[in-house]
Design an enzyme around this catalytic site. Structure first.
Site, PDB file in Angstrom:
ATOM      1  N   GLU A  54     -11.476 -39.447 -56.268  1.00  0.00           N
ATOM      2  CA  GLU A  54     -10.172 -38.804 -56.387  1.00  0.00           C
ATOM      3  C   GLU A  54      -9.420 -38.772 -55.058  1.00  0.00           C
ATOM      4  O   GLU A  54      -8.190 -38.900 -55.027  1.00  0.00           O
ATOM      5  CB  GLU A  54     -10.335 -37.369 -56.905  1.00  0.00           C
ATOM      6  CG  GLU A  54     -10.951 -37.263 -58.299  1.00  0.00           C
ATOM      7  CD  GLU A  54     -12.453 -37.076 -58.271  1.00  0.00           C
ATOM      8  OE1 GLU A  54     -12.966 -36.326 -59.123  1.00  0.00           O
ATOM      9  OE2 GLU A  54     -13.128 -37.696 -57.410  1.00  0.00           O
ATOM     10  N   ARG A 209     -33.662 -59.958 -51.312  1.00  0.00           N
ATOM     11  CA  ARG A 209     -33.467 -61.203 -50.582  1.00  0.00           C
ATOM     12  C   ARG A 209     -32.530 -62.182 -51.279  1.00  0.00           C
ATOM     13  O   ARG A 209     -31.755 -62.873 -50.624  1.00  0.00           O
ATOM     14  CB  ARG A 209     -34.819 -61.894 -50.350  1.00  0.00           C
ATOM     15  CG  ARG A 209     -35.796 -61.064 -49.525  1.00  0.00           C
ATOM     16  CD  ARG A 209     -37.094 -61.810 -49.247  1.00  0.00           C
ATOM     17  NE  ARG A 209     -37.782 -62.221 -50.457  1.00  0.00           N
ATOM     18  CZ  ARG A 209     -38.523 -61.403 -51.208  1.00  0.00           C
ATOM     19  NH1 ARG A 209     -38.637 -60.127 -50.897  1.00  0.00           N
ATOM     20  NH2 ARG A 209     -39.140 -61.856 -52.282  1.00  0.00           N
ATOM     21  N   SER A 223     -54.415 -44.419 -55.316  1.00  0.00           N
ATOM     22  CA  SER A 223     -55.132 -43.144 -55.441  1.00  0.00           C
ATOM     23  C   SER A 223     -56.145 -42.919 -54.324  1.00  0.00           C
ATOM     24  O   SER A 223     -56.290 -41.797 -53.828  1.00  0.00           O
ATOM     25  CB  SER A 223     -55.843 -43.067 -56.796  1.00  0.00           C
ATOM     26  OG  SER A 223     -54.898 -43.145 -57.848  1.00  0.00           O
TER      27      SER A 223
END
Length: 368
Positions: A54, A209, A223
């Site tokens: 705006e 890329r 993990s």
């Protein structure tokens, strides 16, 4: 809703698309100001921290904005952040009407922008081309309402549904056009995610890329911290924007990665692995709104089972590997078709010789 109204909102939506992938954690927004049927101002949000759509449109319109109509793809903001409220700028400019495609789901706005405008005597209407406006900001909407990132699972496979040969080779299943498509996706997402097995097998860079655009955060689900120190994502040029999500809590084990500039995200454990929902929540807290999940099959399968994938993009190449190849989703235990995972909103397009299928999984998918 008149034909001119639709025309001007369509233009505002096209302006908003110019900001897609550049404004996170803010939404992509476009704005058009019209007076006596003539466009006198246009703008779009170009980057986070910069002026909103705006403001650009009002600067272009100048004093002619008085008694003009404003078409904006999202409810004008009414709170101060890095920039002043757009609602105040519209009031100060003396506009007559504001047409917004959708309300802002951000709790700081969420109707308050409209109320501020109406209190100042400005007529407001909401809902013009709302579906199109929502489609532009799916990641923003999910993040601001749930705190979780919007997750897209991308997978390249052969016609018989294999992502690699029995030796693990997968370069290149899809063609050059599909790879450019994927790099465009990467440039529009805040993060690209893979499992540690993909890092070990393929040693990807996870950068943009083949097209121009920003590099996303690289997120590795690991993990037990098996990521080798020699891989590309831990190189000097890439490590600063790499996150490893783990259940390993020992600071001494973290140190070899932290010394390279990598960020460690310690997550809750779920069945001996990283709890995907906890990981996504923590990434959302870091303002990572959108993630392109590129593999591997165990990470993707677990995310799908937990209902954490919002959208899937499957690239099918005109090749066949056979039954010895690897499948894209490590999901077991589906014994009958009535238990199969269901996808909706399916669309099909082509990229060179490849077929691209986009679909959304029903939520929730399976009980974990």
């Amino acid at each position: 809703m008149s034909i001119p109204d639709l025309k001007h909102m369509k233009r505002a939506l096209s302006l908003a698309r110019k900001g897609m992938g550049k404004t996170s954690p803010n939404p992509a927004v476009g704005c058009v100001i019209v007076k006596d049927g003539v466009v006198i101002g246009e703008g779009w949000h170009k980057k986070a921290g910069g002026p909103h759509a705006e403001i650009f449109a009002l600067e272009m319109a100048g004093t002619a904005a008085r008694n003009a109509d404003v078409y904006v793809t999202l409810e004008p903001c009414c709170h101060s952040g890095k920039t002043p409220p757009c609602s105040e700028a519209l009031i100060a400019a003396g506009v007559k009407r504001v047409f917004a495609a959708m309300a802002d789901p951000n709790s700081k706005v969420n109707g308050n922008g409209f109320r501020a405008l109406e209190k100042a005597g400005i007529i407001t209407e909401c809902g013009l081309m709302e579906d199109e406006a929502r489609a532009l900001n799916l990641a923003f909407i999910k993040h601001v309402t749930t705190g979780l990132p919007y997750v897209i699972y991308k997978c390249a496979m052969t016609l018989d549904g294999k992502i690699a040969t029995f030796t693990g080779e997968s370069r290149w299943i899809s063609g050059a056009e599909s790879r450019r498509f994927v790099h465009r996706l990467r440039s529009r997402c805040d993060g690209v995610m893979v499992g540690v097995d993909t890092i070990i097998a393929d040693d990807p860079q996870l950068t943009v890329r083949h097209v121009r655009g920003k590099n996303p955060w690289r997120i590795i689900v690991d993990s037990t911290l098996r990521t080798p120190e020699s891989v590309n994502v831990l190189s000097e040029s890439l490590a600063q924007k790499t996150i490893i999500a783990t259940t390993e809590q020992n600071p001494r084990v973290h140190l070899r990665y932290l010394q390279r500039g990598v960020s460690i995200l310690v997550c809750r454990e779920r069945n001996g692995k990283v709890d995907m929902e906890d990981m996504l929540k923590q990434l959302g807290e870091r303002n990572i709104q959108s993630i392109l999940l590129e593999g591997g099959s165990r990470v993707a399968g677990e995310a799908l089972k937990q209902g954490l994938i919002d959208e899937c993009i499957f690239f099918y190449a005109p090749k066949v590997i056979g039954s010895d190849g690897f499948s894209p989703l490590a999901i077991t235990g589906i014994s009958s078709m009535d238990k199969a995972l269901i996808f909706t909103d399916v669309s099909v397009q082509k990229a060179g010789p490849d077929i691209i299928i986009t679909a959304r999984p029903e939520q929730p998918c399976l009980q974990a």
